[in-house]
Scaffold this motif. Structure first.
Motif, mmCIF file in Angstrom:
data_model
loop_
_atom_site.group_PDB
_atom_site.id
_atom_site.type_symbol
_atom_site.label_atom_id
_atom_site.label_comp_id
_atom_site.label_asym_id
_atom_site.label_seq_id
_atom_site.Cartn_x
_atom_site.Cartn_y
_atom_site.Cartn_z
ATOM 1 N N THR A 1 63.275 -22.696 -18.131
ATOM 2 C CA THR A 1 61.871 -22.505 -18.491
ATOM 3 C C THR A 1 61.635 -21.221 -19.275
ATOM 4 O O THR A 1 60.488 -20.926 -19.633
ATOM 5 N N ASP B 1 59.096 -23.007 -11.538
ATOM 6 C CA ASP B 1 58.722 -21.626 -11.245
ATOM 7 C C ASP B 1 57.934 -21.518 -9.944
ATOM 8 O O ASP B 1 58.107 -20.567 -9.174
ATOM 9 N N ASP C 1 57.150 -25.483 -24.153
ATOM 10 C CA ASP C 1 55.696 -25.545 -23.954
ATOM 11 C C ASP C 1 55.152 -24.179 -23.532
ATOM 12 O O ASP C 1 54.085 -23.744 -23.990
ATOM 13 N N ARG C 2 55.878 -23.518 -22.655
ATOM 14 C CA ARG C 2 55.458 -22.189 -22.202
ATOM 15 C C ARG C 2 55.485 -21.196 -23.360
ATOM 16 O O ARG C 2 54.576 -20.357 -23.499
ATOM 17 N N LEU D 1 52.360 -19.044 -24.880
ATOM 18 C CA LEU D 1 52.364 -17.584 -24.904
ATOM 19 C C LEU D 1 52.382 -17.022 -26.324
ATOM 20 O O LEU D 1 52.352 -15.797 -26.517
ATOM 21 N N ASP E 1 61.951 -17.917 -18.491
ATOM 22 C CA ASP E 1 61.390 -16.702 -17.899
ATOM 23 C C ASP E 1 62.239 -15.461 -18.160
ATOM 24 O O ASP E 1 61.707 -14.393 -18.483
#
Length: 234
Positions: free
Chosen positions: A133, A80, A173-174, A178, A135
């Motif tokens: 990832t 990112d 992981d993200r 969140l 997004d």
């Protein structure tokens, strides 16, 4: 054995038994010997062009697939940030516009694998291919939450798919950071996703991921297969 195909340049007849002077202008049709001189004009047999092209294509595809995998394993942790630097942050605006163009995320009629309606409704089923990832998928989910404030008929079921395990690891992981626990994760090649049944998704997103797909036609065919009738490809 191979046959000579070049014209005889000397005044000698093609055949030792021939005395016809016009033989020097004829093409030689005698078998070429392994140690024939260059003047004999014996050209090596060349594989058919189609076989050469297919072999080169397979080699190119394999090379590209390996290179793409290698690159994304290396950059996964900073993917990112890399996009921010390379696009000066504009990629975030692109993604916002992309998500806003999806429109209402209402519940949809359930279809069987033959595309036939079976009556009940289910959450809008979305697959984000080359989701990496996460997004795009996270942004879609946040948009659905906003829509849900105005309509109880809004609901989504999101699957994030990527061929690269490192990218998926970063995405998981993200999501955990969140507080998201409602995503499905799938490590798969966009060109073939046998784990998913036909006519099972309302929306297929791939965004920038298409540029990294080795065989785009196969990926498009697979997208068509898993989309429901009336489904959207973005």
């Amino acid at each position: 054995s191979r046959m000579c195909t070049d014209k005889i340049k000397s005044n000698q007849p093609c055949s030792s038994e021939s005395s016809d002077p016009r033989a020097s202008q004829k093409r030689c049709v005698r078998p070429c010997k392994a140690k024939a001189s260059s003047s004999a004009g014996c050209a090596p047999r060349i594989p058919k062009a189609r076989k050469l092209i297919l072999a080169l294509k397979r080699s190119t595809m394999k090379t590209k697939r390996n290179k793409v995998a290698e690159v994304f394993h290396k950059v996964a942790q900073n993917y990112d940030i890399m996009n921010d630097v390379m696009s000066l942050g504009v990629h975030r605006l692109w993604k916002q516009h992309f998500v806003s163009s999806i429109g209402p995320m209402r519940k949809r009629p359930v279809q069987n694998e033959h595309g036939e309606l079976i009556g009940a409704k289910e959450p809008m089923k979305i697959i984000d291919v080359a989701g990496g990832t996460g997004d795009i998928a996270f942004a879609i989910y946040e948009e659905s939450k906003k829509q849900k404030l105005y309509s109880e008929n809004v609901d989504v079921d999101i699957t994030i798919s990527d061929i690269n395990s490192s990218m998926l690891g970063v995405g998981k992981d993200r999501a955990k950071g969140l507080g998201y626990n409602n995503f499905k994760w799938l490590e798969a090649n966009a060109e073939s996703i046998p784990e998913l049944r036909s006519n099972s998704f309302d929306l297929y997103t791939i965004a920038f991921g298409m540029r990294n797909v080795t065989n785009r036609m196969n990926a498009l065919k697979e997208a068509y297969r898993i989309l429901k009738r009336g489904g959207r490809f973005m």
